[in-house]
Design an enzyme around this catalytic site. Structure first.
Site, PDB file in Angstrom:
ATOM      1  N   HIS A 105       0.855  -1.196   0.000  1.00  0.00           N
ATOM      2  CA  HIS A 105       0.000   0.000   0.000  1.00  0.00           C
ATOM      3  C   HIS A 105       0.888   1.242   0.000  1.00  0.00           C
ATOM      4  CE1 HIS A 105      -2.796   3.081   1.195  1.00  0.00           C
ATOM      5  NE2 HIS A 105      -3.764   2.268   0.821  1.00  0.00           N
ATOM      6  N   GLU A 186      -4.062   1.673  -7.349  1.00  0.00           N
ATOM      7  CA  GLU A 186      -4.314   2.839  -6.503  1.00  0.00           C
ATOM      8  C   GLU A 186      -3.362   3.974  -6.884  1.00  0.00           C
ATOM      9  OE1 GLU A 186      -6.558   1.766  -2.723  1.00  0.00           O
ATOM     10  OE2 GLU A 186      -4.451   1.853  -2.235  1.00  0.00           O
TER      11      GLU A 186
HETATM   12  P1  PGA Z   1      -9.093   6.467   0.205  1.00  0.00           P
HETATM   13  O1  PGA Z   1      -7.938   5.385   0.347  1.00  0.00           O
HETATM   14  O2  PGA Z   1     -10.334   5.749  -0.240  1.00  0.00           O
HETATM   15  O3  PGA Z   1      -9.226   7.063   1.557  1.00  0.00           O
HETATM   16  O4  PGA Z   1      -8.618   7.472  -0.826  1.00  0.00           O
HETATM   17  C1  PGA Z   1      -7.873   4.246  -0.438  1.00  0.00           C
HETATM   18  C2  PGA Z   1      -6.740   3.387   0.071  1.00  0.00           C
HETATM   19  O5  PGA Z   1      -5.773   3.955   0.587  1.00  0.00           O
HETATM   20  O6  PGA Z   1      -6.769   2.161   0.000  1.00  0.00           O
END
Ligand code: PGA
Length: 272
Positions: A105, A186
């Site tokens: 992540h 992401e």
């Molecule tokens: P967010 O984060 O939905 O708060 O933008 C997504 C994540 O970090 O997995």
């Protein structure tokens, strides 16, 4: 009927166990519910990536109530065990009945805000530890910024960046193990409080399409690819309906009971 996956990434939330239990009980109402997607009907399976401090309580209380809830970890150690204060090994997780962990992540990766964060080779070690235990890995990948800049051969820089991230994180992992891989795309610029916006539909379709193409060409077909970054109660359904999107990784909106219930309600609402 396909299954679409929604992972609630609570991060360092909520502040107490009572709210954690409430969030899980909201999900129970929607888990494996049927959703209409364009002209198809699909199932949505909900999983919670919770802070380690809640894991044992949530698993035990679900067992007592004879309920099955999906709890996964937000991160895992790159060591197999031993003298590593604060770490949790894949073996410990597996022995507690946990089947998956997020790895890589962006909030756990090396960055100016996180100088002790993981580099790709550590993410790779974490994945190997998970696969060794027969567990699943949800690998997060994504570019730091998205510009129109191109490589000399005309390739877009952000796509090349993602391809390299995949190459380093999946290095020396056999195809059999990769059957337990799921990817979360992401884009770092779309994540968390600092995010300006979620990625647009076009950006998501382009990048997830590219990730699937690379996976098919170099690794394995049919790996699930989720989208994460500023998913909320207003955009969740539209994003989940996009071509190639197999699920969502929801951060902030997943640890606020009001927003979470609204997000899941909207996701399952046929009229939207
Ligand atoms: P967010 O984060 O939905 O708060 O933008 C997504 C994540 O970090 O997995």
């Amino acid at each position: 009927m396909k299954t679409k996956f929604v992972i609630a990434n609570w991060k360092e939330n909520p502040e107490d166990l009572k709210t954690a239990q409430k969030l899980v009980s909201i999900s129970e109402k929607f888990h494996i519910a049927e959703i209409s997607q364009n002209t198809n009907k699909n199932h949505v399976a909900i999983t919670h990536a919770v802070p380690n401090i809640f894991v044992g309580y949530l698993i035990e209380s679900a067992k007592k109530q004879k309920k099955k809830i999906n709890i996964i970890l937000q991160n895992i150690s790159c060591y197999e065990g031993g003298s590593h204060t604060g770490e949790i090994s894949a073996t410990q997780a597996k022995n507690l009945g946990i089947e998956m962990s997020i790895v890589g992540h962006s909030e756990t990766r090396l960055s100016p805000n996180n100088p002790k964060g993981d580099e790709d080779y550590q993410v790779n070690l974490k994945m190997k530890n998970l696969f060794k235990e027969g567990m699943w890995a949800c690998l997060c990948i994504g570019e730091f910024e998205r510009t129109d800049e191109e490589e000399e051969n005309g390739e877009k820089m952000y796509l090349k960046f993602i391809e390299n991230q995949l190459a380093h994180c999946l290095k020396d992992i056999d195809i059999e193990s990769l059957k337990k891989l799921c990817i979360a795309y992401e884009p770092v610029w779309a994540i968390g409080k600092e995010a300006k916006r979620a990625a647009t539909n076009e950006e998501i379709i382009e990048t997830i399409g590219y990730i699937k193409k690379i996976l098919e060409e170099k690794y394995l077909k049919e790996v699930k690819v989720l989208y994460g970054g500023s998913v909320d109660e207003n955009n969740a359904k539209e994003i989940l309906n996009l071509e190639n999107v197999d699920g969502l990784l929801v951060g902030r909106a997943s640890s606020d009971p009001v927003k979470w219930e609204k997000l899941l309600t909207n996701l399952l609402n046929d009229s939207q």
